[in-house]
Design an enzyme around this catalytic site. Structure first.
Site, mmCIF file in Angstrom:
data_model
loop_
_atom_site.group_PDB
_atom_site.id
_atom_site.type_symbol
_atom_site.label_atom_id
_atom_site.label_comp_id
_atom_site.label_asym_id
_atom_site.label_seq_id
_atom_site.Cartn_x
_atom_site.Cartn_y
_atom_site.Cartn_z
ATOM 1 N N GLU A 1 -3.919 -14.586 33.651
ATOM 2 C CA GLU A 1 -4.386 -14.886 35.006
ATOM 3 C C GLU A 1 -5.675 -14.154 35.375
ATOM 4 O OE1 GLU A 1 -1.234 -14.902 37.859
ATOM 5 O OE2 GLU A 1 0.114 -15.995 36.524
ATOM 6 N N HIS B 1 13.774 -23.882 41.954
ATOM 7 C CA HIS B 1 12.917 -22.756 41.604
ATOM 8 C C HIS B 1 13.745 -21.645 40.974
ATOM 9 C CE1 HIS B 1 10.284 -19.118 42.550
ATOM 10 N NE2 HIS B 1 9.642 -19.829 41.658
ATOM 11 N N HIS C 1 5.869 -21.062 35.105
ATOM 12 C CA HIS C 1 4.820 -20.139 35.535
ATOM 13 C C HIS C 1 4.933 -18.842 34.745
ATOM 14 C CE1 HIS C 1 2.923 -22.036 39.224
ATOM 15 N NE2 HIS C 1 3.587 -22.986 38.595
ATOM 16 N N GLU C 2 3.783 -18.267 34.483
ATOM 17 C CA GLU C 2 3.665 -17.070 33.646
ATOM 18 C C GLU C 2 4.224 -17.253 32.224
ATOM 19 O OE1 GLU C 2 5.485 -16.668 36.695
ATOM 20 O OE2 GLU C 2 3.649 -16.405 37.819
ATOM 21 N N GLU D 1 -3.633 -20.127 43.820
ATOM 22 C CA GLU D 1 -2.878 -19.169 44.618
ATOM 23 C C GLU D 1 -3.618 -17.846 44.803
ATOM 24 O OE1 GLU D 1 0.695 -18.718 42.338
ATOM 25 O OE2 GLU D 1 -0.172 -17.192 41.032
#
Lengths: 700, 700
Positions: free
Chosen positions: B170, B409, B479-480, B504
């Site tokens: 990121e 999620h 994500h990640e 984000e």
């Protein structure tokens, strides 16, 4: 790590001057003192009958955020209480246990503002203490880099020790003075141990058994090891200070904690009678009672197993000789020597049923044994896929028809992540096929890589398996776990574990010294039952191609072990045909219980001999086991524990004429006499020998 | 590790002399050469139109058992083949993909007797190669200490790079010459990234985008990363040699392999047109097709989410302000700002239903958010326990009644062991409540401790989650994770992932530079779709208490990103009220598809601009996105891809008068014109701006 430990030691070797007068609690001959010195270091000491047992010793931590969390403390409050209660274990060496202690809680405040409590409990036979981190805004999640608990002993005691290894407890014991401790040659020589990880040549494992020059027996261990790494001890060979070494993770961190929380109890048992230590219930008492009710599904039992035949090389765990040995249909090509085949398993079931042995363990039933070991493989077993010659349904139904309990086997190869992924599926499989017990195994390097058998993550793993067992009503017998710490009180389905050098080493290595079983109860078994797998009848010539291999014990001693090495699950480890060849001696194994009302440690000396009498639960029958080390031994037992006025039939299984462990282990003799509470029994144990006795009340 | 790499470099810098004449394969302008030098080192080279792209470069391994598994090889056999096929992806940028390559397999034998194959595939736009370890008795289970693949570049190219970090992708991109690479200041400054682990200041991540002084565009990455760690590149700043650095585990091992097996493909894409690289399907082609049939349950969609409001601080993921903030009944005390409450979720469902947006994501619905982050906590979420104000049944039924898909999620906090233990339960919960998609998250340090996000163990973890999704018919947006490598071909339920610096960062940090989105397609997106979360309409004043924070983009550019950043799941990321305030601009988001028949990269220059036209799957409607960096830009588009003779209504969403990303991002204007295949569209993009165009065929 080592550097920090040395700093601590230096600090403590300076003369202790007390900022506060000592706080004291005591029970009978044992006294505990606590004080804080002028540097704000919390210190404790233990005395027995006025003699120093542990001289003023350091406490505290190196935290990631507070590297000096062992000094600069002030005492802000003190609480005391006395507890005297009794409780009934689900199973065990006695049916009622007294828990009697005085407790001192010291509430400390660190210079950083953080709070730490230390709780001491003094029992008639020792001391337990633990650290508690209360709920506080300044310390919520935190990392323990090291625990600084020390045990400053009063002299250069004799120690019974094994190396402080992060991955194995399966070493032979060394007897030496503390000043002589050096585990390097021991570790180097132990090529029969699968995984060895020793980073400190002066580290020893607990329970550490010590004997002082003036006849005190000390035992240092821990109780209720949960969510924390196992504690090993670094030995200062000059000052005789033992310092806690916690088993690290990949980052050399020791524990990840979340306040409010606490450490396990550090235990120091002390007595001037060795036998008293064997009878101690202090470690059990320091564990919490179970939270569940309705535990009648937990049933002690003896069991046979398709196991010794693999250990000795007669058959194999693996179905094929190579993982890639497949036929044109992609099916494994059998090697013709697979032990866990349906016909063979039925033979064991028949044997168990005939002899009223509760369970049958089968190892090597599930696919994966071709390349399970030494490859650090993660996805090694799935715990639900049998080899083609193991018909799980047929075996289940056959066992059920014979009234025999099947015992599941889950070898993980050390791959705990793989086991955890399969855990639900594996336990549902057991539920489906009616397996109420499982033997787990962790032979190999741990996955997650970077973790160790005895580190915090694995301690939590083993607990997760116990919890899964509680949910599914499955009893657990864990092999290659950390040495136990009395958790069988909290998890009564934790029947036994290995965590020491078992009888199996006679099958595949040079075996155990004749005094090994006289040390185990003073060390490894202080924390809980061991699945030692006694009862080998064919003591020589059992290992194909290894004619010199022998079990270092007489046959009578193998019987006596069923009494001297307590476990609620005792394996009847030899092959059925070897028992069938000696039905008279086998009678003792058929008779001996695995659950007891009463236990009397009649005599004991670590490394030399042990004699124990136990009364079977719910009966008036007693069983005695007497064992000796490499020296022959005569002794006289007073049977004054028998009910006065009642008659009993005693059957003595003794070493035979000319027997000894080395050249003639198999000779035994059996005699029957009538005894009562006034009887004095003279026993003669040969070198490496033993005597087993059943004493059945004669109906009157 | 570093020492070994340096040894290799030195070896290779010596003059290469060839023991064998080169083997060659080629496709159009791209040529691959392979040879073995006099030391038995396998070497390869890549040429484009006769120009050196990769000069003779080393290959091979340091194995635990063979530290010189990069030399002393001999060639024992060669195989060649040509493949030309087409296939249809389940979803994507085009409905048909051609896979055309020439393949060379070299069978090598090492001096140790071990076998190694290297397979090369040459495409019209680049080269892929991988190592294959055939079945052999001398190499079964083995450990890779390092892979020695090198990429010896022809010059000091311009690079678009982020640091080679074991735990994060990121970072903002740096443009520099290879000779200027130094990630230390970048890593040090990136305090907005949760976990950073960089051990080599000269390591960069792949896909690495390069531009040569003479106008070639190169991209180095990998394809089909499975059961292996991610490859990063160590940069030799003097010789311009890139060396593979594999992400290590706790023991600094890189991969645990079991032959027969192979590595991922190492990919070198090359073109003299930047646009061609964006259109490349080589990485996808190097992945395997799916093994499953019947994948119609996989449905691309746009989605809204209870998410941006938490990112910007308007509401919270957590229900309570502190984990220990409980009332006298032990229940959490609400903070009154919890975003994932039933009423608020229904508001999003209503908005989605009204605007025909397929899905609604809700973060912060499950217990654990009070202390989920930064504590390296293992048992952080259970994935099935909602907060008391989130009525999962009511929400499920409401969404179903409105024809809206709920998106689950699963934030793991990096605790993969905990997630794996819950995986069955969590997916059964999704099945029970009808969630066909999940966004997973791994913010935090990895558990198992010692592992990294991009190491082999975690690569396997992410695959296990994809496999679980295939079993349960669940689409995954991770994500990640490691940056993708085309696995969406094999696992078409792998819809998108993050693995880069998303939109984000404008919410909670200093955001992204205006050229960020012009680099992403040349780097991160080479491996697969990104969940970038475009579509922010309220570009300033969105973060309470942070008045200076702004999205570094005009509104029109936010629209254009739906075309330039392809994903089959595109978030409509802003709050419903911000879209409702600008219904005219929102119309583009409502119209733009997420699945395409055809894609034309009209023009592109990394770090400067990208213009892409795509035709919606099963329609004759085209959508164009044009974006620029911090510089204003004029361009003229030829619409010659439209059907000849047909008329279309084009709606242009353009930067408004005076707009720019810095001082006036919100100004936009919309105009509608009629176009056909002869139209030339003049576009004027402001600094940090863009243009989005819908071109709908007019029914005739």
């Amino acid at each position: 790590m080592m550097k920090l430990v040395i700093v601590l030691l230096v600090l403590l070797y300076s003369v202790v001057s007390y900022a506060t007068p000592p706080l004291e609690i005591s029970r009978e001959k044992v006294k505990l003192q606590f004080f804080i010195d002028e540097q704000g270091r919390p210190l404790y000491a233990v005395l027995f009958n006025g003699r120093d047992v542990v001289k003023p010793s350091a406490m505290g931590f190196i935290l990631e955020t507070d590297t000096g969390f062992y000094k600069n403390f002030s005492l802000i409050n003190v609480e005391r209480k006395v507890v005297d209660e009794t409780w009934k274990p689900v199973w065990g060496e006695c049916s009622t246990i007294r828990n009697n202690y005085e407790q001192l809680t010291v509430h400390l405040k660190h210079g950083s503002g953080k709070l730490l409590d230390i709780v001491f409990r003094v029992f008639a036979d020792g001391v337990g203490f633990r650290y508690e981190f209360p709920r506080q805004s300044g310390l919520i999640y935190f990392v323990v880099k090291e625990e600084c608990s020390q045990f400053k002993l009063a002299g250069n005691h004799k120690a019974f020790w094994i190396p402080g290894d992060f991955d194995s407890n399966e070493y032979a014991y060394t007897h030496s003075l503390l000043s002589e401790v050096n585990n390097t040659p021991v570790v180097r020589a132990a090529t029969d141990i699968a995984v060895r990880t020793v980073t400190d040549s002066l580290a020893v494992q607990t329970p550490l058994m010590l004997k002082t020059a003036d006849g005190l027996y000390l035992n240092i261990h821990e109780a209720a090891l949960l969510n924390y790494p196992a504690m090993q001890l670094h030995v200062d060979k000059k000052e005789f200070v033992l310092s806690s070494n916690l088993v690290p993770d990949a980052y050399n961190n020791k524990a990840y904690l979340h306040a409010p929380t606490h450490t396990p109890w550090r235990t120091i048992l002390v007595s001037d009678k060795a036998a008293d230590l064997l009878g101690s219930k202090t470690i059990l008492n320091l564990n919490e009672p179970p939270t569940e009710q309705g535990l009648s599904w937990i049933k002690p039992m003896k069991f046979v197993g398709v196991w010794w035949e693999m250990q000795t090389g007669k058959s194999t765990w693996n179905y094929s000789d190579y993982a890639d040995s497949v036929n044109t249909d992609g099916q494994l090509i059998p090697n013709g020597r697979h032990g866990a085949n349906t016909a063979n398993v039925k033979r064991y079931i028949d044997f168990a049923a005939t002899n009223k042995i509760g369970g049958v363990l089968v190892e090597g039933w599930d696919r994966g044994w071709e390349d399970w070991f030494g490859n650090w493989k993660e996805n090694v077993f799935d715990f639900v896929t049998p080899y083609p010659d193991f018909n799980v349904k047929e075996i289940t139904e056959y066992a059920r028809s014979k009234g025999v309990t099947m015992i599941m086997h889950h070898e993980t190869s050390g791959s705990a992540t793989n086991y955890e992924r399969q855990l639900d599926t594996a336990f549902r499989f057991m539920q489906q096929f009616g397996y109420p017990a499982v033997k787990t195994g962790y032979v190999g390097r741990i996955v997650p890589r970077g973790e160790h058998h005895d580190g915090q993550w694995m301690v939590n793993h083993y607990e997760r398996v116990l919890q899964q067992g509680m949910r599914y009503h499955v009893m657990v017998d864990a092999h290659e776990p950390p040495r136990p710490t009395g958790l069988q009180r909290t998890y009564p389905n934790f029947m036994a574990c290995e965590a020491a050098r078992g009888n199996e080493y006679h099958a595949f290595s040079n075996g155990n010294a004749p005094d090994h079983e006289t040390i185990l109860p003073f060390t490894r078994l202080m924390g809980g039952p061991m699945d030692y797998t006694p009862g080998i009848f064919k003591l020589t010539g059992y290992a194909p191609g290894m004619p010199d291999r022998s079990v270092h014990s007489t046959l009578a001693k193998q019987l006596a072990l069923y009494v001297t090495l307590y476990s609620p699950v005792e394996m009847v480890a030899d092959l059925p045909e070897n028992y069938e060849a000696k039905p008279d001696a086998f009678q003792f194994i058929k008779d001996v219980p695995v659950d007891w009302d009463t236990t009397r440690i009649l005599e004991a000396e670590p490394g030399d001999y042990i004699t124990i009498a136990r009364k079977g639960k719910g009966t008036n029958n007693w069983f005695i086991g007497a064992i000796t080390d490499e020296n022959a031994r005569s002794t006289t037992l007073l049977l004054n524990f028998l009910d006065k006025g009642k008659k009993y039939k005693a059957t003595l299984y003794e070493d035979g004429a000319g027997a000894n462990w080395k050249t003639n282990p198999a000779a035994y003799s059996i005699r029957t006499i009538t005894v009562d509470s006034t009887t004095k029994l003279k026993l003669a144990l040969v070198a490496g020998g033993g005597t087993a006795i059943s004493i059945m009340q004669i109906d009157q």
